[in-house]
Design a protein around this motif. Structure first.
Motif, short mmCIF file in Angstrom:
data_model
loop_
_atom_site.label_atom_id
_atom_site.label_comp_id
_atom_site.label_asym_id
_atom_site.label_seq_id
_atom_site.Cartn_x
_atom_site.Cartn_y
_atom_site.Cartn_z
N ARG A 149 -39.53 -2.73 -3.44
CA ARG A 149 -39.78 -3.39 -4.11
C ARG A 149 -39.13 -4.20 -5.41
O ARG A 149 -38.52 -3.39 -6.55
N LEU A 150 -39.31 -5.40 -6.56
CA LEU A 150 -38.64 -5.50 -7.20
C LEU A 150 -39.80 -5.77 -8.32
O LEU A 150 -40.77 -6.17 -7.99
N TYR A 151 -39.13 -4.77 -9.35
CA TYR A 151 -40.80 -4.95 -10.00
C TYR A 151 -39.91 -6.30 -11.17
O TYR A 151 -40.62 -7.34 -11.16
N HIS A 152 -38.83 -5.98 -11.84
CA HIS A 152 -38.42 -7.55 -12.78
C HIS A 152 -37.08 -6.72 -12.76
O HIS A 152 -36.34 -5.82 -12.68
N ARG A 168 -47.68 -8.16 -17.05
CA ARG A 168 -48.68 -10.02 -16.15
C ARG A 168 -47.55 -10.55 -15.53
O ARG A 168 -48.35 -11.49 -14.22
N LYS A 169 -46.75 -11.17 -16.39
CA LYS A 169 -46.16 -12.26 -15.70
C LYS A 169 -45.14 -11.78 -15.02
O LYS A 169 -44.37 -12.26 -13.87
N PHE A 170 -44.32 -10.47 -14.92
CA PHE A 170 -44.15 -9.61 -13.24
C PHE A 170 -44.62 -9.74 -12.31
O PHE A 170 -44.06 -9.29 -11.53
N MET A 171 -46.11 -9.91 -12.46
CA MET A 171 -46.27 -9.57 -10.77
C MET A 171 -47.85 -9.80 -11.36
O MET A 171 -48.92 -9.63 -11.37
N PRO A 172 -47.81 -11.41 -11.25
CA PRO A 172 -49.16 -12.69 -11.03
C PRO A 172 -50.15 -12.05 -9.96
O PRO A 172 -49.36 -11.82 -9.79
N ASP A 173 -51.33 -12.07 -10.77
CA ASP A 173 -52.47 -12.50 -10.23
C ASP A 173 -52.25 -11.03 -9.37
O ASP A 173 -53.51 -10.54 -8.64
N VAL A 174 -51.80 -10.05 -9.67
CA VAL A 174 -52.39 -8.81 -9.21
C VAL A 174 -52.47 -7.69 -10.81
O VAL A 174 -52.50 -7.67 -12.10
N GLY A 175 -54.16 -7.46 -10.32
CA GLY A 175 -55.17 -6.28 -11.49
C GLY A 175 -54.60 -4.86 -11.58
O GLY A 175 -53.60 -4.55 -10.39
N ALA A 176 -54.63 -4.51 -12.85
CA ALA A 176 -55.15 -2.77 -12.68
C ALA A 176 -55.64 -2.59 -11.34
O ALA A 176 -56.44 -2.86 -10.95
N GLY A 177 -54.90 -1.51 -11.09
CA GLY A 177 -55.69 -0.66 -9.86
C GLY A 177 -55.10 -1.53 -8.31
O GLY A 177 -55.17 -0.55 -7.95
N GLU A 178 -54.73 -2.41 -8.64
CA GLU A 178 -53.77 -3.05 -7.70
C GLU A 178 -52.78 -2.68 -7.23
O GLU A 178 -51.87 -2.43 -7.87
N PRO A 179 -52.79 -3.14 -5.75
CA PRO A 179 -50.83 -3.18 -5.47
C PRO A 179 -50.27 -4.18 -5.40
O PRO A 179 -50.71 -5.00 -5.67
N ILE A 180 -49.05 -3.56 -5.47
CA ILE A 180 -47.85 -4.60 -6.59
C ILE A 180 -47.49 -5.40 -4.75
O ILE A 180 -46.49 -5.16 -4.50
N GLN A 181 -47.49 -6.40 -5.28
CA GLN A 181 -46.68 -6.94 -3.94
C GLN A 181 -47.13 -9.21 -4.13
O GLN A 181 -47.27 -9.34 -3.61
N SER A 182 -46.65 -8.71 -5.34
CA SER A 182 -47.20 -10.68 -5.61
C SER A 182 -45.96 -11.45 -5.31
O SER A 182 -44.99 -10.63 -4.52
N ARG A 183 -45.90 -12.24 -5.25
CA ARG A 183 -44.61 -13.61 -4.73
C ARG A 183 -43.23 -12.93 -6.07
O ARG A 183 -42.30 -13.71 -5.22
N TYR A 184 -43.30 -12.87 -7.29
CA TYR A 184 -42.63 -12.03 -8.16
C TYR A 184 -41.79 -10.91 -7.60
O TYR A 184 -40.89 -10.30 -8.30
N ASN A 185 -41.98 -10.35 -6.33
CA ASN A 185 -41.79 -8.95 -6.62
C ASN A 185 -41.37 -8.46 -4.74
O ASN A 185 -42.39 -7.56 -4.03
N PRO A 186 -40.70 -9.68 -4.40
CA PRO A 186 -40.08 -8.89 -3.10
C PRO A 186 -39.66 -7.69 -2.72
O PRO A 186 -39.14 -7.17 -3.22
N VAL A 187 -39.56 -7.67 -1.12
CA VAL A 187 -39.40 -6.28 -1.05
C VAL A 187 -37.08 -6.59 -0.62
O VAL A 187 -37.47 -7.66 -0.15
N CYS A 188 -36.82 -5.63 -1.34
CA CYS A 188 -35.27 -5.96 -1.26
C CYS A 188 -34.74 -5.25 -1.08
O CYS A 188 -33.47 -5.77 -0.05
#
Ligand SMILES: O=C(O)CCC(=O)C(=O)O
Length: 328
Positions: A159-162, A303-323
Motif C-alpha cells: 500500500r501507499l504511505y505517502h 495523520r494527514k497521510f492516513m485519516p481516521d486511522v488511530g494508533a495501533g490500527e491497521p493502515i487501510q484508509s482511502r489515502y493508502n490504496p493497494v498499489c
C-alpha cells in the motif's frame, strides 16, 4: 521551545515525544535546518558528473504514460540481494526521459500554484498530489514501481504511505542523516521508499546518499534524536566515519531511481548547481501493517497521510490504496 538554548540534551530528547502540530512544509523547513553543513564524507563517490540531456523530445500522452507505468520492470535477482544486504538499491532505466520531463513540468506547476512565485524556501515540498493531479496519480500508484518495491521486500502486496514532492533549490544545504523507520509510524519492517529523480543528479546537485549496510543503523541506535538541532546529524556522521562505514553518494543518471528500506541510513549533499533538484519520493508498506502504538513529532504530519486511522490500527484508509497488485 525547540530553539531555547537553555534546554539540556535530555530535555531536547523528551521534546520529540509530543505530536507534530504544523504542516509538512514547516516540518521540512525545520528538518533541513538541523543539517550540519560542515560534514564531508571520508569516501566520496560523487566525482563522476551526470548531465541531464536538455532536449528529451516530445512529452508522452497520458495513455503512453499509463502504459509505461503499468508495464513490469525486469528486476535482476541480484538487485533484491543488494537491497536486503545494503538496505538500498539503485536501478537504471526504470523510467523514460519523456515521462520524467512530464512529471517535472507538472511538479513545477503544482509547487508554484501551492507555494507561490517566490516562497523564499530552500527546500520546497508537496504531498498527496496524486489525489488531485492525474499525472502524479499515474506515478504514485504505478504498478511498475510498486511491484519493484514488493519484490525487493519479498511481500505479496503493498500500500501507499505517502508521496512527497521534494525540490531542493540551488544553494540549499545538506539533508541530515536519518533513517525513515524513526519518522514513519508504521509497525512493520517491510517499508521502503522509491526516490525518483526528475532529472539526472550529478554529485554536486545533492544525490541521495546511503550508508551501506542493512544493519548499519545499529551503530547509531543509541544516539538520541533531538528536535531539531545539528547534534544528531553531527554525531551520526562522526560514528560512521570512525567505524569506516562506506557511503554511496554517487550520481543518478536520467531514469535511474533508488529504493531504500526504512532501516537504511541516508542523507543528501547540498545543491550547488543552478537547477532545482526535483524528486518524487513514494513510500510503500506491506499490506496489513498497523500504526505504531505512540507516534511522536518526528513522525511529522502522519495523520494527514492516513485519516481516521488511530494508533495501533491497521493502515487501510482511502489515502493508502493497494498499489500492487493493482486494485481494479
Ligand atoms: O530528498 C532528500 O534530500 C531527502 C529525501 C529522503 O530522505 C527520503 O525520501 O527518504
Amino acid at each position: 521551545m525547540a530553539d531555547d538554548p537553555t534546554l539540556k540534551p535530555q530535555d531536547r530528547a523528551q521534546e520529540v515525544s509530543g505530536e507534530w502540530e504544523h504542516d509538512n512544509q514547516q516540518w521540512w523547513n525545520e528538518y533541513m535546518a538541523s543539517a550540519d553543513n560542515e560534514i564531508v564524507f571520508a569516501s566520496d563517490h560523487s566525482i563522476e558528473q551526470t548531465q541531464a540531456p536538455k532536449d528529451v523530445g516530445p512529452l508522452p500522452s497520458l495513455a503512453d504514460l499509463q502504459a509505461e507505468l503499468n508495464a513490469s520492470y525486469e528486476l535482476d535477482p541480484l538487485a533484491i540481494k543488494q537491497f536486503n544486504r545494503d538496505g538500498y538499491v539503485k536501478l537504471k532505466q526504470v523510467l523514460s526521459p519523456g515521462a520524467l520531463a512530464l512529471l517535472r513540468q507538472e511538479m513545477e506547476m503544482t509547487l508554484l500554484a501551492d507555494l507561490g512565485e517566490n516562497p523564499k524556501l530552500d527546500f520546497r515540498s508537496g504531498e498527496m498530489m496524486w489525489l488531485t493531479n492525474d499525472i502524479f496519480r499515474q506515478f504514485v500508484l504505478s504498478p511498475r514501481i510498486a511491484k519493484i518495491a514488493a519484490a525487493l521486500m519479498g511481500v505479496q502486496s503493498v500500500r501507499l504511505y505517502h508521496d512527497n514532492a521534494l525540490a531542493k533549490e540551488p544553494g540549499c544545504g545538506r539533508t541530515p542523516w536519518h533513517f525513515d523507520k524513526e519518522h514513519f509510524p508504521i509497525a512493520s519492517n517491510n517499508v521502503c521508499t522509491a526516490w525518483i529523480p526528475l532529472q539526472a543528479i550529478p554529485g554536486n546537485m545533492g544525490p541521495l546518499a546511503f550508508a551501506v549496510g542493512m544493519e548499519t543503523y545499529r551503530l547509531v541506535e543509541s544516539v538520541q534524536s533531538s528536535r531539531f538541532d545539528m547534534s544528531y546529524d553531527r554525531t551520526v556522521s562522526n560514528i560512521f566515519a570512525e567505524q569506516g562505514v562506506d557511503v554511496d553518494n554517487g550520481p543518478f543518471g536520467l531514469g535511474e531511481i533508488s529504493f531504500h528500506h526504512s532501516q537504511s541510513f541516508h542523507t543528501a549533499g547540498p545543491n550547488n548547481t543552478t537547477e532545482s533538484r526535483m524528486v518524487l519520493a513514494t513510500t510503500y508498506f506491506e499490506e496489513g501493517a498497523c500504526v505504531i502504538p505512540a507516534p511522536t513529532m518526528i513522525s511529522g504530519d502522519w495523520r494527514k497521510f492516513m485519516p481516521d486511522v488511530g494508533a495501533g490500527e491497521p493502515i487501510q484508509s482511502r489515502y493508502n490504496p493497494v498499489c500492487f497488485p493493482r486494485e481494479r
